[in-house]
Design an enzyme around this catalytic site. Structure first.
Site, PDB file in Angstrom:
ATOM      1  NE  ARG A  52      -7.735  -8.105   1.343  1.00 20.36           N
ATOM      2  CZ  ARG A  52      -7.415  -7.366   0.291  1.00 20.36           C
ATOM      3  NH1 ARG A  52      -6.404  -6.510   0.360  1.00 20.36           N
ATOM      4  NH2 ARG A  52      -8.099  -7.465  -0.832  1.00 20.36           N
ATOM      5  CE  LYS A  79      -4.394  -1.715   1.606  1.00 21.38           C
ATOM      6  NZ  LYS A  79      -5.340  -1.868   2.708  1.00 21.38           N
TER       7      LYS A  79
HETATM    8  N1  HH2 Z   1      -7.539  -3.520   1.402  1.00 26.61           N
HETATM    9  C1  HH2 Z   1      -8.000  -3.606   0.135  1.00 26.61           C
HETATM   10  C2  HH2 Z   1      -9.129  -4.378  -0.176  1.00 26.61           C
HETATM   11  N2  HH2 Z   1      -9.757  -5.092   0.776  1.00 26.61           N
HETATM   12  N3  HH2 Z   1      -9.944  -5.763   3.039  1.00 26.61           N
HETATM   13  C3  HH2 Z   1      -9.508  -5.695   4.305  1.00 26.61           C
HETATM   14  N4  HH2 Z   1     -10.125  -6.379   5.276  1.00 26.61           N
HETATM   15  N5  HH2 Z   1      -8.411  -4.930   4.660  1.00 26.61           N
HETATM   16  C4  HH2 Z   1      -7.732  -4.198   3.745  1.00 26.61           C
HETATM   17  O1  HH2 Z   1      -6.765  -3.510   4.118  1.00 26.61           O
HETATM   18  C5  HH2 Z   1      -8.183  -4.230   2.380  1.00 26.61           C
HETATM   19  C6  HH2 Z   1      -9.307  -5.037   2.057  1.00 26.61           C
HETATM   20  C7  HH2 Z   1      -7.305  -2.845  -0.935  1.00 26.61           C
HETATM   21  O2  HH2 Z   1      -6.236  -3.592  -1.446  1.00 26.61           O
HETATM   22  P1  HH2 Z   1      -6.309  -4.474  -2.781  1.00 26.61           P
HETATM   23  O3  HH2 Z   1      -7.422  -5.469  -2.744  1.00 26.61           O
HETATM   24  O4  HH2 Z   1      -4.963  -5.062  -2.984  1.00 26.61           O
HETATM   25  O5  HH2 Z   1      -6.557  -3.416  -3.939  1.00 26.61           O
HETATM   26  P2  HH2 Z   1      -7.858  -2.962  -4.739  1.00 26.61           P
HETATM   27  O6  HH2 Z   1      -8.892  -2.494  -3.779  1.00 26.61           O
HETATM   28  O7  HH2 Z   1      -7.349  -1.856  -5.631  1.00 26.61           O
HETATM   29  O8  HH2 Z   1      -8.362  -4.143  -5.519  1.00 26.61           O
END
Ligand code: HH2
Length: 288
Positions: A267, A232
């Protein structure tokens, strides 16, 4: 005289149980984004076959949970219609669940939660803490499934402008308590809840660092914690690395800090690297 023998850390009570796991060691949730616009792995798993293969590889590398999402929640993202989200994630969830993976669905939409649970997902992971869709909390209560309640403010489109706090740790703790109260009022059982500070969601890097430093105050709310720091912006800000895919070492450092300060689940995108780092950390942590 100081005793130079290493001593066992004090026992602080029985390890929490959640979703069939005994959280007596840090657990790993692998990120599987079936999207074209995620901030790090956009377009990596666009076909169901590619996504299923990647999910199986994560499980093989030691992920305890595979978190399947069909909507990017990166800053500024607009909402994905639930029908499109479901077309992306349901075949992947079904195939992974059939091979025995523990799957969570990363969604803000009750209809997608219901379809995912029907397809074999066991856990709901909602970045809005079940606040986005009024049908979500009653659905999760009726299904009796484990749930991750993450803190954010506004929506991915508006959250950057809402990252204003007098005391970010107290305010996030109190807003998480509000999400818990709403979940309990809807009939969700306490032991099914995991909390997540929501790194990067309505938090700038300094605010994310403040939350990391004070994680024990969030753990004191009485629920297991999940931390999503992988690749992030806060890792980019602290490391100077602009490219998300190159932020694995920084993500490991922050993840280890999080588990040392009370997080039970990480995660992550980089499952194999995280599993190895956590094994070493846990072996040292529990050595006599
Ligand atoms: N961060 C993202 C998405 N879902 N869920 C939880 N519980 N905690 C988090 O920190 C979290 C999450 C965002 O990251 P990512 O899925 O890698 O990216 P994107 O939303 O662009 O698909």
């Amino acid at each position: 005289m100081p005793d130079d023998k290493p001593t066992k850390r004090p026992i602080t009570g029985p390890a929490p149980r959640w979703a069939g796991f005994v959280l007596d060691r840090p657990h790993v949730m692998g990120i599987l984004n079936v999207t074209a616009d995620s901030f790090s792995d956009a377009g990596c798993y666009l076909t169901a076959e590619a996504a299923v293969e990647a999910g199986r590889a994560m499980a093989g590398a030691g992920a305890d949970i595979i978190d399947v999402g069909g909507e990017s929640t990166r800053p500024g993202a607009s909402e994905t219609p639930p029908a499109i989200e479901q077309a992306r994630v349901i075949p992947v969830i079904r195939a992974l669940a059939e091979t025995g993976c523990v799957v969570s669905v990363d969604t803000r939409h009750a209809a997608t939660m219901a379809a995912a649970l029907d397809a074999g997902a066991r856990i709901v992971n909602d970045v809005s803490g079940l606040a986005h869709d009024p049908a979500s909390a009653p659905l999760v209560a009726a299904r009796g499934c484990p749930v991750v309640l993450m803190h954010m403010r506004g929506t991915p489109a508006t959250m950057a402008s809402l990252a204003r706090y007098a005391d970010v740790v107290s305010e996030v703790a109190s807003e998480l308590s509000g999400l818990v109260a709403a979940a309990l009022a809807a009939g969700i059982r306490r032991e099914l809840i995991v909390l997540d500070p929501g790194f990067g969601f309505a938090k700038n890097p300094a605010q994310s660092v403040a939350l990391l430093r004070d994680l024990p105050r969030l753990r004191a709310l009485g629920f297991p914690l999940l931390a999503g720091l992988s690749r992030k912006g806060v890792i980019g800000a602290l490391s100077g690395e602009r490219e998300p895919a190159q932020r694995t070492p920084g993500s490991l450092a922050a993840g280890l800090w999080a588990v040392a300060n009370g997080a039970s689940i990480l995660r992550v995108h980089d499952v194999a690297e995280t599993v190895q780092a956590l094994r070493v950390w846990h072996a040292i942590e529990t050595a006599l």
